[in-house]
Design a protein around this motif. Sequence first.
Motif, PDB file in Angstrom:
ATOM      1  N   ASP A  91       0.839  -1.195   0.000  1.00  0.00           N
ATOM      2  CA  ASP A  91       0.000   0.000   0.000  1.00  0.00           C
ATOM      3  C   ASP A  91       0.873   1.243   0.000  1.00  0.00           C
ATOM      4  O   ASP A  91       1.595   1.496   0.956  1.00  0.00           O
ATOM      5  CB  ASP A  91      -0.907  -0.010   1.232  1.00  0.00           C
ATOM      6  N   GLU A  92       0.773   2.020  -1.055  1.00  0.00           N
ATOM      7  CA  GLU A  92       1.697   3.154  -1.180  1.00  0.00           C
ATOM      8  C   GLU A  92       1.356   4.317  -0.252  1.00  0.00           C
ATOM      9  O   GLU A  92       2.168   5.215  -0.059  1.00  0.00           O
ATOM     10  CB  GLU A  92       1.762   3.632  -2.626  1.00  0.00           C
ATOM     11  N   ASN A  93       0.161   4.279   0.323  1.00  0.00           N
ATOM     12  CA  ASN A  93      -0.196   5.353   1.253  1.00  0.00           C
ATOM     13  C   ASN A  93       0.300   5.085   2.667  1.00  0.00           C
ATOM     14  O   ASN A  93       0.337   5.978   3.493  1.00  0.00           O
ATOM     15  CB  ASN A  93      -1.707   5.540   1.290  1.00  0.00           C
ATOM     16  N   LEU A  94       0.670   3.835   2.933  1.00  0.00           N
ATOM     17  CA  LEU A  94       1.170   3.504   4.263  1.00  0.00           C
ATOM     18  C   LEU A  94       2.695   3.616   4.276  1.00  0.00           C
ATOM     19  O   LEU A  94       3.343   3.556   3.241  1.00  0.00           O
ATOM     20  CB  LEU A  94       0.775   2.073   4.640  1.00  0.00           C
ATOM     21  N   THR A  95       3.246   3.719   5.462  1.00  0.00           N
ATOM     22  CA  THR A  95       4.704   3.700   5.576  1.00  0.00           C
ATOM     23  C   THR A  95       5.172   2.257   5.459  1.00  0.00           C
ATOM     24  O   THR A  95       4.376   1.323   5.521  1.00  0.00           O
ATOM     25  CB  THR A  95       5.163   4.251   6.937  1.00  0.00           C
ATOM     26  N   GLU A  98       4.161   0.436   8.581  1.00  0.00           N
ATOM     27  CA  GLU A  98       2.714   0.162   8.619  1.00  0.00           C
ATOM     28  C   GLU A  98       2.334  -0.993   7.688  1.00  0.00           C
ATOM     29  O   GLU A  98       1.484  -1.817   8.019  1.00  0.00           O
ATOM     30  CB  GLU A  98       1.928   1.425   8.240  1.00  0.00           C
ATOM     31  N   MET A 102       0.700  -4.380   8.967  1.00  0.00           N
ATOM     32  CA  MET A 102      -0.600  -4.823   8.451  1.00  0.00           C
ATOM     33  C   MET A 102      -0.529  -6.293   8.036  1.00  0.00           C
ATOM     34  O   MET A 102      -1.390  -7.099   8.424  1.00  0.00           O
ATOM     35  CB  MET A 102      -1.020  -3.956   7.262  1.00  0.00           C
ATOM     36  N   VAL A 103       0.498  -6.635   7.277  1.00  0.00           N
ATOM     37  CA  VAL A 103       0.627  -8.022   6.825  1.00  0.00           C
ATOM     38  C   VAL A 103       0.818  -8.952   8.022  1.00  0.00           C
ATOM     39  O   VAL A 103       0.236 -10.038   8.083  1.00  0.00           O
ATOM     40  CB  VAL A 103       1.780  -8.158   5.809  1.00  0.00           C
ATOM     41  N   ARG A 105      -0.297  -8.505  11.089  1.00  0.00           N
ATOM     42  CA  ARG A 105      -1.572  -8.638  11.801  1.00  0.00           C
ATOM     43  C   ARG A 105      -2.534  -9.526  11.023  1.00  0.00           C
ATOM     44  O   ARG A 105      -3.291 -10.292  11.613  1.00  0.00           O
ATOM     45  CB  ARG A 105      -2.217  -7.257  12.027  1.00  0.00           C
ATOM     46  N   ALA A 150       7.594  -7.741   3.080  1.00  0.00           N
ATOM     47  CA  ALA A 150       6.220  -7.996   3.514  1.00  0.00           C
ATOM     48  C   ALA A 150       5.882  -9.479   3.361  1.00  0.00           C
ATOM     49  O   ALA A 150       5.137 -10.040   4.162  1.00  0.00           O
ATOM     50  CB  ALA A 150       5.240  -7.146   2.695  1.00  0.00           C
TER      51      ALA A 150
END
Lengths: 347, 283
Positions: A91-95, A98, A102-103, A105, A150
């Motif tokens: 996701d390019e909007n996340l750092t 993050e 996310m992955v 979690r 990721a």
Amino acid sequence: MTTYAIEAEGLEKTFGHTVRALAGVSFAVEEGTVFGLLGPNGAGKTTAVRILTTILRPDAGRGRVLGHDVSRQAEAVRAVIGLAGQYAAVDENLTGRENLSMVGRLNHLPRPVVARRAVELLGQFGLSEAGDRPLKTYSGGMRRRLDVAAALVARPKVLFLDEPTTGLDPQSRIELWETIETLVGGGTTVLLTTQYLEEADRLARRLAVVDHGRVIAEGTPAQLKADLGATVVEVGLVDAATAEKAAQLLAGTATKPTSVVGRSVEVPVDDGPRAAMEVLRVLDQNAIVPTEFTLREPSLDDVFLALTGRRTEIGGPGDGAEPAGAKSRRRRRGRQAAATTAEGGPR
Amino acid sequence: MTTVTTTPTSPPAALSGTPAHGVGRVRWAIADTLTITKRNLIAYTRIPEALFFSTLQPIMFVLLFRYVFGGAITPGHGVTYIDFLMAGIVVQSVSFGGIGTAVGLSDDLQKGLIERFRALPMSRAAVLAGRTTADLVRNVFVIALMTGVGALVGFDFPKGALAYLGAVGIVLVFAYALLWGFAVIGLAASNSETAQVMAFPILFPLIFASPAFVPLHTMPGWLQAFATHQPVGVVVQATRALMVGPALVGGSTAAHVLEALAWCVGLLVVLAPLAVWRYRRAA
């Protein structure tokens, strides 16, 4: 006894009613090794990966990852694999951090483990400083590294890398190769798809060459290259007629049949420098003056020519492994089948 | 066995466990939905267009209608235009906001993020549930902002704060149902531009051929029939009945609210399965 981490048996997939992406693909990957699926765009590599990672269902055939059937035990498969590459994005909007969290979690890892893994992976991929910046600010190489990171968050036993270095600059490509080598040193099984013979050669213990949804050759990189000759001498000449003539004269020097591409002759040889002298001597004796003279490693294009008698339709952005001008030469040659674009497929 | 770096404290096997069953599964589905919700909310704060549509645009609309068009429109029954407007503009805002849902999902699909999600051991429902939950949260924020601005330019909560909150509740239920429709559009569109183009022709007649901004009686009879019975119109009427009283709308507040809720349930029952079906197909 050999145990296989990944098994594909007669995988078939047709998109719509016409686009036959896979026409019965079989291969098996030994645990703890890197296996390369080598082939041009549209060969079916990505479709095979999507089936083995449970994203797509095959029309026929079966896939197994660590013994779990990809169609019937998809969840068990998802719990042990990691996927990175071409179509699996971040996701390019996340750092960076993050994204990794996310992955983690979504793999149902406890929060402290996720946080620790994110720190480890950012460090390992040289992204510690960039870790808290949105991906929008990353270079292509950084983004690709994060993509691979990721895929590793949950320490998968089996990793799928779909054209991990396509579009990367040479430096980033080498860095990513080193990372993959480290991973395999740790025991991870890797299925790698690539258009670059050089990449497959460096990383993979075994290779399958895929074309039009079929495996057309399988073996170690050394075996495949042994069929080719170690080096290709490429001689550019003033016109096509001279090239034809030179091809006949040089047939004795080549270890495999020579081929004419436009105004060039390609001469596969075993001992590059020695053969180069021989080639020049033959040309000189016949009063032929080359306009270009190149020694190069065999490319995927050469593998294809040797296996199928036709050129590949690789190309497009980031296709750095192919010698410049090869595309236009191919066009003039006009022998290859029409380009297929089965790989993208309808969504 | 596995691993990249060998951290002594880390287990040697793969970290993620085998899929749970029963209660564990539901717990995972909720956790996954929250993870995706969080991801979408973070993303919204980092996309300038999304920030604009969730903050400045709603404010501009309140001001525009209050000061530019408001003077020309008389709602009747002694109600001021800003009091009349609040119901319409809040419904309008959540409806247009749904375009963000369509665009976001279509983007995720196009950029390959959903491919990655499909290869993860996560709940299949979480991508859509997380997206719609995040957008519901965004709507709460947008409505709060508009309420503040509305109050600043003269909206004085004619039926009190509690009735206003009830009205907002209905708008949110409607917004949530509608979001699944936008999810269908986002999943069906080949890219985010197409998603936008597909959403507008559906939204425009629903928003503007409704009593959102002008009193019903100013429209020709045939249009009144459509405006009163289409979902946006029905929800505007119910919201307005709660916010400023039923006199302006006619009929009883309870009847309007029931009709609105019936629409919401109907939309949700049709649109949510449709979106899930599209999601499964969009491979």
